[in-house]
Design a protein around this motif. Structure first.
Motif: not given
Length: 107
Positions: A17, A60-61, A79-83, A86-87
């Motif tokens: 993160n 990634v987040n 929950q995966v986020g970033g560029d 995602n999902g």
């Protein structure tokens, strides 16, 4: 909400993160493995290459939603986020000797 995680898993997630590749790699022993949907990356050099392309390199987040501990395995639903992707995903961290020896990613 705060979810308790074993220290090596918390450190790996926090490093991801923070987009801190070196801290993330330090969570693994020299022969650690990342299994990303059946594609295995063994050792810190391969893990770094994978991460630069598909994990920390795409900012990634991870937001931890749930944790289950099964013997040496810590299963984290996040929950995966970033560029990149995602999902929701499941990350299974095998923890031995105070390090993550294997991180397996699945849906």
């Amino acid at each position: 909400m705060t979810i308790d995680l074993p220290a090596p898993v918390r450190t790996a997630i926090d490093a991801a993160n923070a987009n801190d590749t070196d801290a993330f790699l330090d969570c693994f022993p020299p022969d650690g493995v990342v299994d990303d949907w059946g594609r295995e990356f063994a050792g810190r050099d391969e893990i770094r290459g994978w991460s630069d392309r598909e994990f920390i390199g795409v900012k990634v987040n991870l937001t931890v939603v749930q944790v289950a501990i099964e013997d040496l395995n810590v299963v984290v639903t996040a929950q995966v986020g970033g560029d990149g992707f995602n999902g929701p995903s499941h990350f299974t961290f095998r923890v031995e000797g105070g390090q993550v020896t294997r991180m397996t990613i699945r849906a």
